[in-house]
Design a protein around this motif. Structure first.
Motif, PDB file in Angstrom:
ATOM      1  N   ARG A 153       0.822  -1.217   0.000  1.00 58.81           N
ATOM      2  CA  ARG A 153       0.000   0.000   0.000  1.00 58.81           C
ATOM      3  C   ARG A 153       0.855   1.265   0.000  1.00 58.81           C
ATOM      4  O   ARG A 153       0.377   2.343  -0.342  1.00 58.81           O
ATOM      5  N   GLN A 154       2.121   1.123   0.418  1.00 58.21           N
ATOM      6  CA  GLN A 154       2.983   2.297   0.528  1.00 58.21           C
ATOM      7  C   GLN A 154       4.077   2.334  -0.537  1.00 58.21           C
ATOM      8  O   GLN A 154       5.067   3.044  -0.385  1.00 58.21           O
ATOM      9  N   VAL A 155       3.904   1.591  -1.612  1.00 57.28           N
ATOM     10  CA  VAL A 155       4.909   1.568  -2.680  1.00 57.28           C
ATOM     11  C   VAL A 155       5.197   2.971  -3.198  1.00 57.28           C
ATOM     12  O   VAL A 155       6.359   3.384  -3.330  1.00 57.28           O
ATOM     13  N   GLU A 156       4.152   3.722  -3.515  1.00 55.09           N
ATOM     14  CA  GLU A 156       4.351   5.064  -4.072  1.00 55.09           C
ATOM     15  C   GLU A 156       5.024   5.987  -3.062  1.00 55.09           C
ATOM     16  O   GLU A 156       5.871   6.816  -3.422  1.00 55.09           O
ATOM     17  N   ALA A 163      10.738   6.121   2.523  1.00 49.28           N
ATOM     18  CA  ALA A 163      10.326   5.737   3.869  1.00 49.28           C
ATOM     19  C   ALA A 163       8.911   5.174   3.827  1.00 49.28           C
ATOM     20  O   ALA A 163       8.130   5.476   2.921  1.00 49.28           O
ATOM     21  N   PHE A 164       8.587   4.330   4.813  1.00 50.66           N
ATOM     22  CA  PHE A 164       7.202   3.932   5.028  1.00 50.66           C
ATOM     23  C   PHE A 164       6.825   4.300   6.456  1.00 50.66           C
ATOM     24  O   PHE A 164       7.678   4.538   7.306  1.00 50.66           O
ATOM     25  N   VAL A 226      15.933   2.829   2.741  1.00 51.58           N
ATOM     26  CA  VAL A 226      14.518   2.994   3.084  1.00 51.58           C
ATOM     27  C   VAL A 226      14.417   2.977   4.602  1.00 51.58           C
ATOM     28  O   VAL A 226      14.981   2.095   5.260  1.00 51.58           O
ATOM     29  N   SER A 227      13.716   3.933   5.160  1.00 49.77           N
ATOM     30  CA  SER A 227      13.567   4.011   6.607  1.00 49.77           C
ATOM     31  C   SER A 227      12.112   3.837   7.021  1.00 49.77           C
ATOM     32  O   SER A 227      11.199   3.921   6.193  1.00 49.77           O
ATOM     33  N   ALA A 293       7.116  -5.030  -7.504  1.00 50.21           N
ATOM     34  CA  ALA A 293       6.078  -3.994  -7.392  1.00 50.21           C
ATOM     35  C   ALA A 293       6.683  -2.601  -7.415  1.00 50.21           C
ATOM     36  O   ALA A 293       6.133  -1.679  -8.023  1.00 50.21           O
ATOM     37  N   MET A 294       7.827  -2.440  -6.777  1.00 53.44           N
ATOM     38  CA  MET A 294       8.518  -1.149  -6.794  1.00 53.44           C
ATOM     39  C   MET A 294       8.990  -0.824  -8.200  1.00 53.44           C
ATOM     40  O   MET A 294       8.883   0.324  -8.654  1.00 53.44           O
TER      41      MET A 294
END
Length: 297
Positions: A153-156, A163-164, A226-227, A293-294
């Protein structure tokens, strides 16, 4: 005949593919048949409509031996009980009336813990399980930990900000399970007509990880930093209601997260069988699901 509900969703489409591969006759309940994967429409019997509709489930369960029950999710519901038990009640009546023998559903982890009665979505899912079990069918509730796939859900956001975001403390470790493993267990049960009685099957994944640890793994797999950034619970509430989620369903989400922080998911000790049932590690999932997906985003 095996009936599959929510056959175009994240878990449902994987269960559908697995059951079709097993050679059984399949009937699906779907609002929009056009959303079925190419080639699938010709292999299944379609009952078009909502599986919360009494007329639809009565028709769909006629002659069925087994049912895969999966809620579609209703962020606009007036209450979490309405979203779970309210939606399921017509199906429970149809299970009795049509003499369905076996049901497999996807539920929440936490039964028997002190937090289970105040855990929002999980509390409601356990009540839904009791409703189904009360029909007298043979029943398996797949009590799943947090889905690894939720990160999709947080790919974008990850692509844009590196970061997510979430409410949990960065170092707090929880079990996490891949939806493909949930689907594999469901498929195995649906294709097996020898079991009976009622049982809850915890699906824990092979390891507990914190969001901090997950961020490190994502970084290694993607080859870029990525954090994880913790946000206040009220910020999440504002995000949810801003997207149209009802106040009741937003509160249920926050209640579930708070219950997880207080041990909801730690009531079952992981055994080798749990790891065998749900073998996909988070690193493997990142390599095989999240990285593609990324790249496609």
């Amino acid at each position: 005949m095996i009936v599959i509900t929510a056959p175009t969703g994240k878990i449902g489409h994987q269960v559908l593919n697995g059951v079709l591969a097993g050679g059984e006759k399949v009937r699906v309940v779907v609002r929009d048949p056009a959303r079925l994967a190419p080639g699938v429409r010709e292999q299944v019997e379609v009952v078009q409509g909502s599986h919360g509709d009494p007329r639809i489930v009565d028709r769909a369960f006629d002659g069925a031996d087994a049912v895969f029950w999966l809620l579609p999710g209703d962020p606009h519901a007036a209450s979490v009980d309405e979203a779970f038990s309210g939606f399921t009640r017509p199906a429970a009546e149809a299970l009795r009336d049509r003499g369905v023998k076996r049901v497999v559903d996807v539920s929440g982890l936490g039964r028997g813990t002190a937090q289970a009665g105040h855990a929002g979505h999980v509390t409601a899912s356990l009540a839904m399980d009791d409703l189904i079990a009360g029909t007298g069918v043979a029943f398996r509730a797949l009590a799943a930990a947090t889905f690894m796939d939720n990160l999709l859900r947080q790919v974008e956001v990850i692509k844009a900000q590196g970061a997510f975001f979430g409410v949990l403390d960065p170092g707090f470790a929880l079990p996490a399970v891949a939806t493909r493993d949930i689907a594999a267990v469901a498929t195995r049960l649906l294709l097996d007509d020898t079991w009976s009685g009622r049982e809850e099957i915890p699906l824990l994944g092979p390891e507990d990880l914190s969001n901090e640890q997950m961020a490190a793994i994502v970084s290694e797999v993607l080859g870029t930093p990525v954090s994880y950034r913790q946000i206040p619970a009220e910020a999440l509430r504002e995000q949810l209601t801003g997207l149209g989620t009802s106040e009741a369903m937003a509160q249920a989400m926050l209640d579930m997260i708070a219950a997880k922080e207080n041990g909801l998911d730690h009531g079952v000790a992981r055994t080798p069988q749990h790891a065998a049932d749900t073998p996909t590690t988070f690193r493997q999932w990142c390599e095989e699901v999240f990285r593609p997906a990324m790249q496609a985003a």
